[in-house]
Design an enzyme around this catalytic site. Structure first.
Site, PDB file in Angstrom:
ATOM      1  N   TYR A  78       0.964  -1.252   0.066  1.00  0.00           N
ATOM      2  CA  TYR A  78       0.075   0.052  -0.169  1.00  0.00           C
ATOM      3  C   TYR A  78       0.890   1.436  -0.055  1.00  0.00           C
ATOM      4  O   TYR A  78       0.398   2.231   0.318  1.00  0.00           O
ATOM      5  CB  TYR A  78      -0.939  -0.036   1.173  1.00  0.00           C
ATOM      6  N   SER A  79       2.149   0.981  -0.585  1.00  0.00           N
ATOM      7  CA  SER A  79       2.981   2.050  -0.539  1.00  0.00           C
ATOM      8  C   SER A  79       2.320   3.540  -1.262  1.00  0.00           C
ATOM      9  O   SER A  79       2.330   3.493  -2.537  1.00  0.00           O
ATOM     10  CB  SER A  79       4.476   1.708  -0.918  1.00  0.00           C
TER      11      SER A  79
END
Length: 306
Positions: A78-79
């Site tokens: 989920y960067s």
């Protein structure tokens, strides 16, 4: 780089047209007013619609240094950093490779964040968690570059924090110098805080709110400043009490706080970083951590992704 309407043809990033300096606005909040403290919001989330906030400040100097080469970087599933790098690649016509933590994710449908990266042209390369932990070791990094078919790539570390990024974030401090007594920012890898503190100069303290638990960030900030400037710069500190259990942990209490702040001030509150920062400042002002008559600036480093 400037926010001028006339892009500089000599600047490879000019077409991105960032809004710099980002807006600084005072908000009226009774929780601060009754303690005699002014609250300012530094709206770095308005710098660019896709390279938001500190992502612009950290990525722009690295993209300059990449000089058209493939850009390879690292992140979790989920960067925000991966999303911003992929968007920059699409906008500038650069090839990008994202090394993603978790080999098991390769066999699953992409989550919305990674799907957006792929849609922007980023090639995703999944590695197991043990390899990911050792990604800074020269032999491991070389093996990852070979496996990703990117041996000539310009490598940007996880979170984008390296000396180029720290120099980029120093401009944030320069924009805020003399405008507040304390400037607070949420911290992941420490690069924004390292540059912010260096740019603020004398008389203003930088306060970092880590969003990960572990208490390791102070040494990382010191190392980044040493690598960038040759030694410590600025007056800065960290408060490790507001990570809410670690990265990507958003319990109902924090979510409700963010909703309330949005309703009060009309500012979209990103949950993984910005919500923890603002929650920390409300708690600290309630504990009289800031003297009456102080001005506190909160850096809004991002906004919720759709």
């Amino acid at each position: 780089m400037t926010g001028s309407d006339d892009p500089d043809p000599r600047d490879p990033l000019a077409d991105l047209r960032p809004r710099l300096p980002s807006p600084l606005r005072e908000v009226t909040d009774g929780r601060f007013e009754r303690r005699g403290v002014r609250l300012l919001l530094k709206r770095d989330d308005l710098i660019h619609p896709e390279l938001v906030g500190n992502k612009w400040r950290k990525l722009a100097p690295n993209l300059d240094e990449a000089a058209g080469r493939t850009v390879l970087t690292f992140g979790g599933a989920y960067s925000n950093h991966l999303r911003a790098t992929a968007a920059a690649g699409r906008l500038l016509g650069l090839r990008t490779v994202g090394v993603v933590r978790g080999q098991e994710l390769a066999d699953r449908p992409l989550n919305p964040s990674l799907a957006r990266c792929a849609a922007d042209g980023m090639r995703l390369h999944f590695v197991d968690r043990s390899t990911y932990r050792r990604k800074t070791e020269p032999e491991t990094l070389a093996a990852v570059l070979r496996a990703a078919d990117a041996e000539d790539a310009y490598v940007v570390p996880e979170g984008g924090s390296n000396p180029a990024a720290v120099r980029g974030c120093r401009a944030l401090g320069e924009e805020l110098a003399g405008r507040a007594d304390v400037v607070a920012v949420a911290c992941g890898t420490g690069g924004t805080l390292a540059g912010l503190a260096a740019g603020l100069g004398c008389g203003t303290r930088a306060l970092g709110i880590p969003v990960l638990k572990g208490g390791f960030l102070a040494e990382d900030v010191r190392t980044l400043q040493s690598e960038t400037f040759g030694g410590p710069r600025g007056d800065w500190s960290l408060d490790d009490r507001f990570h809410f259990g670690g990265y990507a942990r958003v319990p109902p209490e924090l979510d409700a706080f963010a909703e309330d702040f949005q309703h009060r001030h009309g500012v979209p509150v990103e949950r993984l970083y910005v919500a923890k920062l603002l929650y920390a400042l409300v708690a600290l002002v309630d504990d009289d951590a800031f003297p009456r008559g102080s001005t506190v600036a909160a850096v809004i480093t991002g906004r919720p992704f759709p």
